[in-house]
Design a protein around this motif. Structure first.
Motif, mmCIF file in Angstrom:
data_model
loop_
_atom_site.group_PDB
_atom_site.id
_atom_site.type_symbol
_atom_site.label_atom_id
_atom_site.label_comp_id
_atom_site.label_asym_id
_atom_site.label_seq_id
_atom_site.Cartn_x
_atom_site.Cartn_y
_atom_site.Cartn_z
ATOM 1 N N ALA A 187 -13.008 -36.134 -46.745
ATOM 2 C CA ALA A 187 -12.184 -35.332 -46.109
ATOM 3 C C ALA A 187 -12.482 -33.994 -46.384
ATOM 4 C CB ALA A 187 -10.874 -35.643 -45.981
ATOM 5 N N GLY A 188 -11.842 -32.944 -45.679
ATOM 6 C CA GLY A 188 -12.063 -31.794 -46.060
ATOM 7 C C GLY A 188 -11.298 -30.721 -45.077
ATOM 8 N N TYR A 189 -11.656 -29.394 -45.115
ATOM 9 C CA TYR A 189 -11.148 -28.338 -44.183
ATOM 10 C C TYR A 189 -12.397 -27.668 -43.415
ATOM 11 C CZ TYR A 189 -6.916 -28.546 -47.187
ATOM 12 O OH TYR A 189 -5.765 -28.811 -47.573
ATOM 13 N N GLU A 194 -4.436 -9.898 -21.288
ATOM 14 C CA GLU A 194 -4.628 -8.960 -20.169
ATOM 15 C C GLU A 194 -4.116 -7.722 -20.649
ATOM 16 O OE1 GLU A 194 -2.120 -10.435 -17.010
ATOM 17 O OE2 GLU A 194 -3.323 -12.268 -16.817
ATOM 18 N N THR A 195 -3.328 -7.447 -21.334
ATOM 19 C CA THR A 195 -2.846 -6.011 -21.859
ATOM 20 C C THR A 195 -3.118 -5.438 -23.287
ATOM 21 O OG1 THR A 195 -0.810 -7.109 -22.592
ATOM 22 C CG2 THR A 195 -0.700 -6.402 -20.239
ATOM 23 N N GLY A 196 -4.122 -6.083 -23.662
ATOM 24 C CA GLY A 196 -4.637 -5.828 -24.956
ATOM 25 C C GLY A 196 -5.992 -5.968 -25.186
ATOM 26 N N ALA A 197 -6.331 -5.603 -26.485
ATOM 27 C CA ALA A 197 -7.794 -5.911 -26.928
ATOM 28 C C ALA A 197 -8.188 -7.342 -27.239
ATOM 29 C CB ALA A 197 -8.023 -4.807 -28.270
ATOM 30 N N GLU A 198 -9.654 -7.393 -27.046
ATOM 31 C CA GLU A 198 -9.919 -8.740 -27.490
ATOM 32 C C GLU A 198 -9.910 -8.739 -29.008
ATOM 33 O OE1 GLU A 198 -14.589 -10.556 -27.611
ATOM 34 O OE2 GLU A 198 -14.046 -9.473 -26.050
ATOM 35 N N LEU A 199 -9.534 -10.167 -29.449
ATOM 36 C CA LEU A 199 -9.319 -10.376 -30.725
ATOM 37 C C LEU A 199 -9.934 -11.434 -31.311
ATOM 38 C CD1 LEU A 199 -7.683 -9.770 -33.446
ATOM 39 C CD2 LEU A 199 -5.965 -11.401 -32.240
ATOM 40 N N ASP A 200 -10.617 -11.521 -32.327
ATOM 41 C CA ASP A 200 -11.419 -12.581 -33.175
ATOM 42 C C ASP A 200 -10.496 -13.119 -34.147
ATOM 43 O OD1 ASP A 200 -13.444 -12.547 -31.430
ATOM 44 O OD2 ASP A 200 -14.920 -11.680 -32.907
ATOM 45 N N PHE A 201 -10.113 -14.448 -34.410
ATOM 46 C CA PHE A 201 -9.379 -14.966 -35.347
ATOM 47 C C PHE A 201 -9.679 -16.389 -35.623
ATOM 48 C CE2 PHE A 201 -7.138 -16.552 -31.493
ATOM 49 C CZ PHE A 201 -6.600 -17.574 -31.848
ATOM 50 N N HIS A 202 -9.307 -17.006 -36.817
ATOM 51 C CA HIS A 202 -9.717 -18.216 -37.280
ATOM 52 C C HIS A 202 -8.487 -19.087 -37.556
ATOM 53 C CE1 HIS A 202 -12.776 -15.365 -38.827
ATOM 54 N NE2 HIS A 202 -13.712 -16.250 -37.957
ATOM 55 N N GLU A 203 -8.755 -20.375 -37.109
ATOM 56 C CA GLU A 203 -7.522 -21.248 -37.564
ATOM 57 C C GLU A 203 -8.030 -22.536 -38.400
ATOM 58 O OE1 GLU A 203 -4.344 -21.459 -36.564
ATOM 59 O OE2 GLU A 203 -4.497 -19.657 -35.592
ATOM 60 N N GLN A 204 -7.385 -22.876 -39.264
ATOM 61 C CA GLN A 204 -7.894 -24.042 -40.396
ATOM 62 C C GLN A 204 -7.436 -25.347 -39.913
ATOM 63 O OE1 GLN A 204 -6.608 -23.992 -44.751
ATOM 64 N NE2 GLN A 204 -8.985 -23.708 -44.931
ATOM 65 N N PHE A 205 -7.983 -26.269 -40.043
ATOM 66 C CA PHE A 205 -7.661 -27.693 -39.721
ATOM 67 C C PHE A 205 -8.380 -28.567 -40.715
ATOM 68 C CE2 PHE A 205 -8.146 -25.323 -35.716
ATOM 69 C CZ PHE A 205 -6.921 -25.646 -35.163
#
Length: 125
Positions: free
Chosen positions: A68-70, A80-91
């Motif tokens: 198993a791992g991450y 709609e009212t803001g800038a595009e944003l790149d982000f990451h989520e860990q599972f």
């Protein structure tokens, strides 16, 4: 005293390089991940949030049986009212599949998603 410090520093560097080379010589195994059943829900009252969900299929045939791992999923979020944003989520990945979800506000949408990182697993013997 300076010779001792210099010798100790050189010995430390040599040991670190040796360990790095030994670790680099080991095979690295990773599971193969694939997105399945990706959905973006309608807005849910009373919070007006939307939920992005997916099933991540895990092919860990190269890994030891109890592996198993991450992993991280990268998202490009539109607002709609803001800038595009790149982000990451860990599972956490588990065989044979794992269901993942991320909540978004009503004025947000997922433009793109991708696997960002996947931790290695112990290789099958």
């Amino acid at each position: 005293m300076n010779r001792f410090r210099t010798s100790a520093l050189l010995a430390s560097i040599f040991a670190l390089v040796s360990v790095t080379q030994a670790a680099a010589g080991q095979p690295v195994c990773r599971p193969a991940l694939a997105f399945k059943n990706v959905q973006f829900s309608p807005m849910q009252p009373p919070t007006l949030e939307r939920r992005w969900t997916a099933t991540v299929a895990v092919d860990a045939s190269r890994c030891a049986t109890d592996s198993a791992g991450y992993f991280e999923i990268g998202f490009s979020r539109l607002k709609e009212t803001g800038a595009e944003l790149d982000f990451h989520e860990q599972f956490i990945w588990l065989v044979p599949a794992v269901k993942v979800s991320v909540d978004f506000w009503a004025d947000e949408a997922v433009e793109a998603y991708w696997f960002n990182t996947v931790t290695p697993c112990r290789c099958r013997d």
